[in-house]
Design a protein around this motif. Sequence first.
Motif, PDB file in Angstrom:
ATOM      1  N   ILE A 396       0.859  -1.188   0.000  1.00  0.00           N
ATOM      2  CA  ILE A 396       0.000   0.000   0.000  1.00  0.00           C
ATOM      3  C   ILE A 396       0.889   1.229   0.000  1.00  0.00           C
ATOM      4  O   ILE A 396       1.828   1.338   0.796  1.00  0.00           O
ATOM      5  CB  ILE A 396      -0.936   0.001   1.220  1.00  0.00           C
ATOM      6  CG1 ILE A 396      -1.846  -1.228   1.177  1.00  0.00           C
ATOM      7  CG2 ILE A 396      -1.755   1.289   1.270  1.00  0.00           C
ATOM      8  CD1 ILE A 396      -2.710  -1.389   2.425  1.00  0.00           C
ATOM      9  N   GLU A 397       0.598   2.177  -0.888  1.00  0.00           N
ATOM     10  CA  GLU A 397       1.438   3.371  -1.023  1.00  0.00           C
ATOM     11  C   GLU A 397       0.675   4.632  -0.628  1.00  0.00           C
ATOM     12  O   GLU A 397      -0.525   4.741  -0.879  1.00  0.00           O
ATOM     13  CB  GLU A 397       1.915   3.522  -2.471  1.00  0.00           C
ATOM     14  CG  GLU A 397       2.872   2.432  -2.924  1.00  0.00           C
ATOM     15  CD  GLU A 397       3.394   2.696  -4.321  1.00  0.00           C
ATOM     16  OE1 GLU A 397       4.576   2.434  -4.577  1.00  0.00           O
ATOM     17  OE2 GLU A 397       2.595   3.179  -5.157  1.00  0.00           O
ATOM     18  N   TYR A 398       1.409   5.556  -0.039  1.00  0.00           N
ATOM     19  CA  TYR A 398       0.920   6.905   0.239  1.00  0.00           C
ATOM     20  C   TYR A 398       1.973   7.895  -0.221  1.00  0.00           C
ATOM     21  O   TYR A 398       3.175   7.620  -0.084  1.00  0.00           O
ATOM     22  CB  TYR A 398       0.666   7.104   1.743  1.00  0.00           C
ATOM     23  CG  TYR A 398      -0.696   6.665   2.200  1.00  0.00           C
ATOM     24  CD1 TYR A 398      -1.692   7.582   2.493  1.00  0.00           C
ATOM     25  CD2 TYR A 398      -0.986   5.308   2.344  1.00  0.00           C
ATOM     26  CE1 TYR A 398      -2.952   7.171   2.929  1.00  0.00           C
ATOM     27  CE2 TYR A 398      -2.238   4.886   2.774  1.00  0.00           C
ATOM     28  CZ  TYR A 398      -3.218   5.822   3.057  1.00  0.00           C
ATOM     29  OH  TYR A 398      -4.464   5.407   3.471  1.00  0.00           O
ATOM     30  N   PRO A 399       1.561   9.048  -0.761  1.00  0.00           N
ATOM     31  CA  PRO A 399       2.553  10.053  -1.141  1.00  0.00           C
ATOM     32  C   PRO A 399       3.314  10.545   0.091  1.00  0.00           C
ATOM     33  O   PRO A 399       2.747  10.663   1.180  1.00  0.00           O
ATOM     34  CB  PRO A 399       1.721  11.193  -1.742  1.00  0.00           C
ATOM     35  CG  PRO A 399       0.361  10.657  -1.927  1.00  0.00           C
ATOM     36  CD  PRO A 399       0.191   9.487  -1.031  1.00  0.00           C
ATOM     37  N   VAL A 400       4.583  10.832  -0.098  1.00  0.00           N
ATOM     38  CA  VAL A 400       5.390  11.383   0.989  1.00  0.00           C
ATOM     39  C   VAL A 400       4.769  12.700   1.455  1.00  0.00           C
ATOM     40  O   VAL A 400       4.416  13.568   0.656  1.00  0.00           O
ATOM     41  CB  VAL A 400       6.841  11.619   0.526  1.00  0.00           C
ATOM     42  CG1 VAL A 400       7.639  12.361   1.609  1.00  0.00           C
ATOM     43  CG2 VAL A 400       7.508  10.301   0.182  1.00  0.00           C
ATOM     44  N   GLY A 401       4.591  12.839   2.769  1.00  0.00           N
ATOM     45  CA  GLY A 401       4.101  14.092   3.335  1.00  0.00           C
ATOM     46  C   GLY A 401       2.606  14.236   3.392  1.00  0.00           C
ATOM     47  O   GLY A 401       2.096  15.244   3.913  1.00  0.00           O
ATOM     48  N   LYS A 402       1.831  13.240   2.918  1.00  0.00           N
ATOM     49  CA  LYS A 402       0.368  13.346   2.979  1.00  0.00           C
ATOM     50  C   LYS A 402      -0.085  13.285   4.440  1.00  0.00           C
ATOM     51  O   LYS A 402       0.353  12.415   5.184  1.00  0.00           O
ATOM     52  CB  LYS A 402      -0.282  12.194   2.210  1.00  0.00           C
ATOM     53  CG  LYS A 402      -1.807  12.166   2.330  1.00  0.00           C
ATOM     54  CD  LYS A 402      -2.389  10.987   1.550  1.00  0.00           C
ATOM     55  CE  LYS A 402      -3.878  10.789   1.845  1.00  0.00           C
ATOM     56  NZ  LYS A 402      -4.692  11.935   1.455  1.00  0.00           N
ATOM     57  N   PRO A 403      -0.940  14.204   4.901  1.00  0.00           N
ATOM     58  CA  PRO A 403      -1.434  14.166   6.290  1.00  0.00           C
ATOM     59  C   PRO A 403      -2.169  12.837   6.547  1.00  0.00           C
ATOM     60  O   PRO A 403      -3.052  12.459   5.788  1.00  0.00           O
ATOM     61  CB  PRO A 403      -2.388  15.348   6.390  1.00  0.00           C
ATOM     62  CG  PRO A 403      -1.994  16.241   5.262  1.00  0.00           C
ATOM     63  CD  PRO A 403      -1.492  15.357   4.172  1.00  0.00           C
ATOM     64  N   ARG A 404      -1.789  12.158   7.600  1.00  0.00           N
ATOM     65  CA  ARG A 404      -2.383  10.835   7.863  1.00  0.00           C
ATOM     66  C   ARG A 404      -3.707  10.930   8.598  1.00  0.00           C
ATOM     67  O   ARG A 404      -4.369   9.926   8.809  1.00  0.00           O
ATOM     68  CB  ARG A 404      -1.389   9.971   8.669  1.00  0.00           C
ATOM     69  CG  ARG A 404      -0.064   9.700   7.981  1.00  0.00           C
ATOM     70  CD  ARG A 404      -0.209   9.316   6.505  1.00  0.00           C
ATOM     71  NE  ARG A 404       1.050   8.831   5.967  1.00  0.00           N
ATOM     72  CZ  ARG A 404       1.597   9.220   4.839  1.00  0.00           C
ATOM     73  NH1 ARG A 404       0.995  10.144   4.105  1.00  0.00           N
ATOM     74  NH2 ARG A 404       2.739   8.716   4.419  1.00  0.00           N
ATOM     75  N   ASP A 405      -4.092  12.162   9.022  1.00  0.00           N
ATOM     76  CA  ASP A 405      -5.398  12.292   9.663  1.00  0.00           C
ATOM     77  C   ASP A 405      -6.462  12.738   8.653  1.00  0.00           C
ATOM     78  O   ASP A 405      -7.584  13.016   9.022  1.00  0.00           O
ATOM     79  CB  ASP A 405      -5.343  13.257  10.845  1.00  0.00           C
ATOM     80  CG  ASP A 405      -4.845  14.637  10.463  1.00  0.00           C
ATOM     81  OD1 ASP A 405      -4.414  14.822   9.303  1.00  0.00           O
ATOM     82  OD2 ASP A 405      -4.874  15.542  11.324  1.00  0.00           O
ATOM     83  N   ALA A 406      -6.076  12.810   7.382  1.00  0.00           N
ATOM     84  CA  ALA A 406      -7.044  13.168   6.343  1.00  0.00           C
ATOM     85  C   ALA A 406      -7.804  11.936   5.916  1.00  0.00           C
ATOM     86  O   ALA A 406      -7.250  10.861   5.768  1.00  0.00           O
ATOM     87  CB  ALA A 406      -6.327  13.806   5.149  1.00  0.00           C
ATOM     88  N   GLU A 407      -9.096  12.088   5.699  1.00  0.00           N
ATOM     89  CA  GLU A 407      -9.913  10.956   5.231  1.00  0.00           C
ATOM     90  C   GLU A 407      -9.900  10.901   3.707  1.00  0.00           C
ATOM     91  O   GLU A 407      -9.709  11.900   3.036  1.00  0.00           O
ATOM     92  CB  GLU A 407     -11.349  11.103   5.761  1.00  0.00           C
ATOM     93  CG  GLU A 407     -11.440  10.928   7.260  1.00  0.00           C
ATOM     94  CD  GLU A 407     -11.021   9.557   7.752  1.00  0.00           C
ATOM     95  OE1 GLU A 407     -11.106   8.608   6.953  1.00  0.00           O
ATOM     96  OE2 GLU A 407     -10.613   9.438   8.901  1.00  0.00           O
TER      97      GLU A 407
END
Length: 407
Positions: A396-407
């Motif tokens: 599973i990938e997430y962009p670097v720096g994406k806020p993790r409390d965002a839905e």
Amino acid sequence: MPAAAKETPEQVAAAALEAAPVWDGHNDVPIQLRGRFDNLINDFDFVDTLDTQDGDRAAMHTDLVRLEKGDVGAQFWSVYVSAALPEPEAVQATIEQIDVTKRLIARNPDKLALALTADDVEKAMAEGKIASLMGMEGGHSIGNSLAVLRQMYDLGARYMTLTHSTTLDWADSATDAPRHDGLNTFGKDVVREMQRMGMLVDLSHVSEAAMHDALDVSGAPVIFSHSGARAINGHLRNVPDSVLARLPENGGVLMVVALPWFINEELRNHSANRSAEEARLKALFPGLPDNVEAGLAKWDATNRPPVSTVADMADHIDHIRKVAGIDHIGIGGDYDGMPTGPVGMEDVAGYPALFVELAKRGYSQADLEKISSRNMMRAMREAEAFAASRRDMAPIEYPVGKPRDAE
């Protein structure tokens, strides 16, 4: 079998622990090494730690002699670091705790063996060694990064408790104000990614809503590495019946904690009453700490704390068996992470006393073997099988720096 030949509870317990030694879900020796010795262990004697008492600090609960007396065959060593640390510092400190744990294992090769798989655990037990696994205690240890989570797995961590005492950007703690009504989208992806790799999801310390959210997205068994039954002791660290009832479908295991304030309800209430009295005295005597101390001493003299015993821990096991069944119970003492265990189980040498108590209550040898380690072995093998079935699935990938409390 004739009555005269019937095995005693002591014999039933001894036979069970010989066949299936205790697999304990949580021991805090690594943070003791950090706090007491700054992780300088080249001269540390883990054979006998009874000489580690220092002033008001009690001796450690754990050493090789007492682990043997306690019939411990596998141990999840907690690589816990404080949730109060800024997350980048927590990541570094967790790596340091993995390092000191591996060095402790390497320094004692005749008694300890690093274990990364269920097969490793089985092999170590067969060789008479304590299979030594590592578990992270709190998602602050991954710094909001699935990449860090994956690297912690590669370093050897085989479970992660989703939170410790603090609610995170993605998961609510049982003992902090909730922000997500459980897990947010990233938190659910943490669970999915852990299970994709084969890392056990540990739901001790998380809120009831987070427990349910994790179970909703789990395809592999979860664990509670050191918790009790909330119906027996109302502490929010314990597991409610609504969650216990879901364990049979999930295959998970609740590893019962020995911490007295979590297993004895009278003791929990005594502690709350003492805190209330201290707050009252501080309100009455602001700026007069001597008056507060004298008043609290007077209260203590007339309000002795209740005593927690092995029977309290057995009561939790009885309740979990009633709600979830015998296949979903394990042991997670929390030694070296609490002041003392209950009377009769003050340190890791005390596990046989618990199994004798359970045998007295009618638990069979087969039942006791499930509780001691077979349930945990089954859960870990199922988690590994689930990960193997996902071998072709991309991380599973997430962009670097994406806020993790965002839905």
